[in-house]
Design a protein around this motif. Structure first.
Motif, PDB file in Angstrom:
ATOM      1  N   UNK A  31       0.844  -1.208   0.000  1.00  0.00           N
ATOM      2  CA  UNK A  31       0.000   0.000   0.000  1.00  0.00           C
ATOM      3  C   UNK A  31       0.876   1.253   0.000  1.00  0.00           C
ATOM      4  N   UNK A  32       1.912   1.251   0.848  1.00  0.00           N
ATOM      5  CA  UNK A  32       2.832   2.387   0.880  1.00  0.00           C
ATOM      6  C   UNK A  32       3.522   2.610  -0.455  1.00  0.00           C
ATOM      7  N   UNK A  33       3.958   1.529  -1.083  1.00  0.00           N
ATOM      8  CA  UNK A  33       4.599   1.636  -2.393  1.00  0.00           C
ATOM      9  C   UNK A  33       3.668   2.217  -3.437  1.00  0.00           C
ATOM     10  N   UNK A  34       2.397   1.777  -3.413  1.00  0.00           N
ATOM     11  CA  UNK A  34       1.412   2.312  -4.361  1.00  0.00           C
ATOM     12  C   UNK A  34       1.179   3.812  -4.125  1.00  0.00           C
ATOM     13  N   UNK A  35       1.161   4.213  -2.861  1.00  0.00           N
ATOM     14  CA  UNK A  35       1.004   5.647  -2.545  1.00  0.00           C
ATOM     15  C   UNK A  35       2.206   6.427  -3.064  1.00  0.00           C
ATOM     16  N   UNK A  36       3.411   5.891  -2.858  1.00  0.00           N
ATOM     17  CA  UNK A  36       4.614   6.571  -3.342  1.00  0.00           C
ATOM     18  C   UNK A  36       4.602   6.700  -4.866  1.00  0.00           C
ATOM     19  N   UNK A  37       4.155   5.649  -5.538  1.00  0.00           N
ATOM     20  CA  UNK A  37       4.087   5.669  -7.001  1.00  0.00           C
ATOM     21  C   UNK A  37       3.014   6.648  -7.475  1.00  0.00           C
ATOM     22  N   UNK A  38       1.912   6.745  -6.735  1.00  0.00           N
ATOM     23  CA  UNK A  38       0.807   7.619  -7.135  1.00  0.00           C
ATOM     24  C   UNK A  38       1.160   9.101  -6.989  1.00  0.00           C
ATOM     25  N   UNK A  39       2.075   9.419  -6.099  1.00  0.00           N
ATOM     26  CA  UNK A  39       2.459  10.818  -5.878  1.00  0.00           C
ATOM     27  C   UNK A  39       3.973  10.968  -6.047  1.00  0.00           C
ATOM     28  N   UNK A  40       4.477  10.752  -7.284  1.00  0.00           N
ATOM     29  CA  UNK A  40       5.935  10.706  -7.462  1.00  0.00           C
ATOM     30  C   UNK A  40       6.652  12.020  -7.167  1.00  0.00           C
ATOM     31  N   UNK A  41       6.041  13.170  -7.465  1.00  0.00           N
ATOM     32  CA  UNK A  41       6.730  14.433  -7.192  1.00  0.00           C
ATOM     33  C   UNK A  41       6.885  14.636  -5.692  1.00  0.00           C
ATOM     34  N   UNK A  42       5.813  14.416  -4.939  1.00  0.00           N
ATOM     35  CA  UNK A  42       5.885  14.561  -3.484  1.00  0.00           C
ATOM     36  C   UNK A  42       6.907  13.579  -2.912  1.00  0.00           C
ATOM     37  N   UNK A  43       6.918  12.363  -3.440  1.00  0.00           N
ATOM     38  CA  UNK A  43       7.864  11.358  -2.980  1.00  0.00           C
ATOM     39  C   UNK A  43       9.285  11.773  -3.327  1.00  0.00           C
ATOM     40  N   UNK A  44       9.491  12.284  -4.546  1.00  0.00           N
ATOM     41  CA  UNK A  44      10.826  12.719  -4.968  1.00  0.00           C
ATOM     42  C   UNK A  44      11.342  13.825  -4.055  1.00  0.00           C
ATOM     43  N   UNK A  45      10.489  14.784  -3.757  1.00  0.00           N
ATOM     44  CA  UNK A  45      10.898  15.895  -2.886  1.00  0.00           C
ATOM     45  C   UNK A  45      11.166  15.364  -1.474  1.00  0.00           C
ATOM     46  N   UNK A  46      10.328  14.444  -0.988  1.00  0.00           N
ATOM     47  CA  UNK A  46      10.529  13.873   0.351  1.00  0.00           C
ATOM     48  C   UNK A  46      11.854  13.114   0.424  1.00  0.00           C
ATOM     49  N   UNK A  47      12.156  12.323  -0.606  1.00  0.00           N
ATOM     50  CA  UNK A  47      13.428  11.599  -0.651  1.00  0.00           C
ATOM     51  C   UNK A  47      14.582  12.595  -0.652  1.00  0.00           C
ATOM     52  N   UNK A  48      14.452  13.653  -1.413  1.00  0.00           N
ATOM     53  CA  UNK A  48      15.487  14.677  -1.475  1.00  0.00           C
ATOM     54  C   UNK A  48      15.693  15.331  -0.113  1.00  0.00           C
ATOM     55  N   UNK A  49      14.600  15.657   0.574  1.00  0.00           N
ATOM     56  CA  UNK A  49      14.711  16.284   1.897  1.00  0.00           C
ATOM     57  C   UNK A  49      15.346  15.330   2.907  1.00  0.00           C
ATOM     58  N   UNK A  50      15.028  14.044   2.800  1.00  0.00           N
ATOM     59  CA  UNK A  50      15.649  13.064   3.677  1.00  0.00           C
ATOM     60  C   UNK A  50      17.159  13.009   3.422  1.00  0.00           C
ATOM     61  N   UNK A  51      17.535  13.006   2.168  1.00  0.00           N
ATOM     62  CA  UNK A  51      18.963  12.994   1.821  1.00  0.00           C
ATOM     63  C   UNK A  51      19.634  14.269   2.313  1.00  0.00           C
ATOM     64  N   UNK A  52      18.946  15.402   2.211  1.00  0.00           N
ATOM     65  CA  UNK A  52      19.492  16.660   2.727  1.00  0.00           C
ATOM     66  C   UNK A  52      19.753  16.550   4.225  1.00  0.00           C
ATOM     67  N   UNK A  53      18.813  15.971   4.947  1.00  0.00           N
ATOM     68  CA  UNK A  53      18.981  15.811   6.394  1.00  0.00           C
ATOM     69  C   UNK A  53      20.154  14.885   6.713  1.00  0.00           C
ATOM     70  N   UNK A  54      20.281  13.797   5.937  1.00  0.00           N
ATOM     71  CA  UNK A  54      21.396  12.869   6.143  1.00  0.00           C
ATOM     72  C   UNK A  54      22.721  13.573   5.879  1.00  0.00           C
TER      73      UNK A  54
END
Length: 188
Positions: A31-54
Motif C-alpha cells: 500500500x505504501x509503495x502504491x502511494x509513493x508511485x501515485x504521488x511521485x513528485x511529493x515522494x521525490x521531494x521527500x526523498x530529497x529532503x531526507x537525503x538533505x537531512x542525512x
C-alpha cells in the motif's frame, strides 16, 4: 545438525509462527509503495529532503570527528568533507527541487553505467546458460537510464518517487510471499 542448520531452522520456525505479521507488513508496504508511485513528485521531494537531512547530520558528525581526532593525518580531508556535506544539506533543503534534479541526474548516470556494465558482462559470460538474463537486465537498466536522462528536467518530477515506490512495493510483495510460504508449510 550444525550450528548454521540450527540457525536456519530456528529462523524458519519463527517465520512460520509469525507469518501473519509478515503478511501484515507486506500488505502495508505494498500500500505504501502504491502511494509513493501515485504521488511521485511529493515522494521525490521527500526523498530529497531526507537525503538533505542525512548530509547535514552526517556532515556535522564528520566535522565533530575531525576535531576529535585532530592529530590524524586525515583531519583536513575529514573537516572539508564534513563542511561540504553540511553546506550541501542546507542547499538541498533550501531548494529541494534543484536537489531532486541533481539526484535524478545521478540516478540516470548510475542506470546508464550499470546497463553498459551488465551488457559487457553478459557478452563476456555468453557461453554460460543464463547469460541472456544478465543482458536483458543490462538493457532494461540502459533504457531506464536513457528515459530518465533524456526527459531531464521533467524526469526529476517522477523518477525518484517512482523508483522509491517500486522498491517499497517489491519489498512488500517479498514479505507477502514469505508469509504465504510460511503459512503453507506450517499447515503441511
Amino acid at each position: 545438525m550444525s550450528h548454521a542448520e540450527q540457525t536456519v531452522e530456528d529462523m524458519r520456525r519463527k517465520i512460520q509462527e509469525n507469518w501473519i505479521w509478515f503478511l501484515v507488513l507486506g500488505i502495508a508496504l505494498v500500500i505504501g509503495g502504491l502511494i509513493l508511485i501515485a504521488a511521485p513528485l511529493a515522494t521525490s521531494v521527500a526523498v530529497t529532503l531526507l537525503i538533505a537531512a542525512v548530509f547535514f547530520v552526517g556532515g556535522l558528525f564528520q566535522i565533530y570527528n575531525a576535531f576529535k581526532v585532530q592529530g590524524w593525518s586525515g583531519f583536513l580531508w575529514n573537516l572539508v568533507t564534513g563542511i561540504v556535506a553540511v553546506i550541501g544539506g542546507i542547499v538541498i533543503y533550501v531548494n529541494p527541487l534543484v536537489g531532486t534534479l541533481a539526484l535524478t541526474l545521478v540516478i540516470a548516470a548510475i542506470f546508464l553505467a550499470q546497463g553498459v556494465t551488465q551488457i559487457l558482462l553478459a557478452l563476456k559470460i555468453k557461453p554460460h546458460e543464463g547469460w541472456h538474463w544478465v543482458a536483458i537486465a543490462g538493457a532494461i537498466s540502459l533504457v531506464a537510464g536513457g528515459l530518465i536522462w533524456f526527459d531531464l528536467p521533467g524526469s526529476a518530477a517522477w523518477a525518484l518517487g517512482l523508483i522509491a515506490g517500486i522498491s517499497v512495493l517489491m519489498n512488500g510483495w517479498s514479505y507477502i510471499a514469505i508469509a504465504l510460504a510460511a503459512r503453507a508449510s506450517r499447515h503441511a
